[in-house]
Design an enzyme around this catalytic site. Structure first.
Site: not given
Length: 255
Positions: A146, A173
């Site tokens: 992230h 991700k």
């Protein structure tokens, strides 16, 4: 006979899904509320849930984590369970050293109800080894990263992706924070380019915040396999309700 859970797993891992799987985060702090949230997801026929274990008030007790996992077994028979320990540097609630983080992964690896374990790529020294160890217990892995301050330029995004891809995880991700609409467009183009390059590797991409909302509903077009929506509390900025996301995804699919 393949059950519902296995069908969902196959859709994601084989890349033959059309509409992205909707995953609901469970972010309650005490076990009774956590179990109740799982029950609510079950009753609403949610496809996948992400239990944010870092928010659990008993996170330092492996036995308490095991208790919750055992208690929700019946509720997860027809939905996928993603087990996530989000560290503070990646937007979570806890600061833990690598040894403790791996211990928490081990608890999930031993569980019969966990389907995916989220591993933060840059929170462990050798993510490939950690992921291989999880695979030995027949669990699938989402390797994640992230960026909460910005959306990196495209070459940096591809560099991050390659680092994550090389770990051998089942799904990659990447979530980023946009400062303007061009950042959102760059993330969507990156998603499309990656899927063209590696069509058989499932990918999750998210442009966070209000600006990035569009990225949560266009997975069928650009190639993101899972999107996150909420039945109640949000786990990240920009999340929509599960009901709204399902309706929008259905409209896009039918169009």
């Amino acid at each position: 006979m393949i059950n519902v859970k296995q069908e969902l797993m196959n859709k994601i891992l084989k890349g033959d899904h059309e509409v992205p799987i909707i995953c609901v985060p469970i972010v309650e702090k005490n076990k009774d509320d956590i179990i109740a949230a799982f029950k609510e997801c079950y009753e609403n026929k949610i496809e996948a849930v992400e239990w944010r274990v870092d928010l659990y008030e008993e996170i330092n007790s492996p036995n308490e984590i095991r208790y919750v996992l055992e208690a929700v077994e019946d509720y997860t028979r027809d939905m996928l369970l993603i087990y996530t320990v989000r560290t503070k540097q990646q937007g979570g609630e806890i600061e833990v050293d690598e040894s403790k983080l791996i211990d928490l992964y081990d608890v999930a690896s031993e569980s019969q109800v966990v389907d995916f374990i989220d591993v933060e790529c840059f929170s462990v020294k050798s993510p490939g080894k950690v992921i291989a160890r999880i695979h030995e217990n027949d669990k699938k892995v989402i390797v994640s990263h992230h960026e909460f301050l910005e959306t990196p330029e495209e070459p940096v995004l591809f560099h991050i992706y390659e680092d994550l891809f090389q770990t051998g995880a089942d799904i990659v991700k990447i979530a980023v924070m946009p400062k303007n609409s061009n950042d959102v467009v760059r993330l969507l183009k990156f998603t499309c380019d990656v899927k063209e390059k590696n069509p058989n590797k499932p990918l999750i991409t998210i442009s966070m915040g209000k600006l990035g909302t569009i990225s949560r509903i266009t997975g069928e077009i650009f190639g993101s396999a899972i999107t996150f929506a909420t039945l109640g509390k949000k786990s990240a900025p920009g999340q929509l309700t599960q009901e709204n996301v399902k309706e929008i995804l259905d409209v896009i699919h039918k169009a």
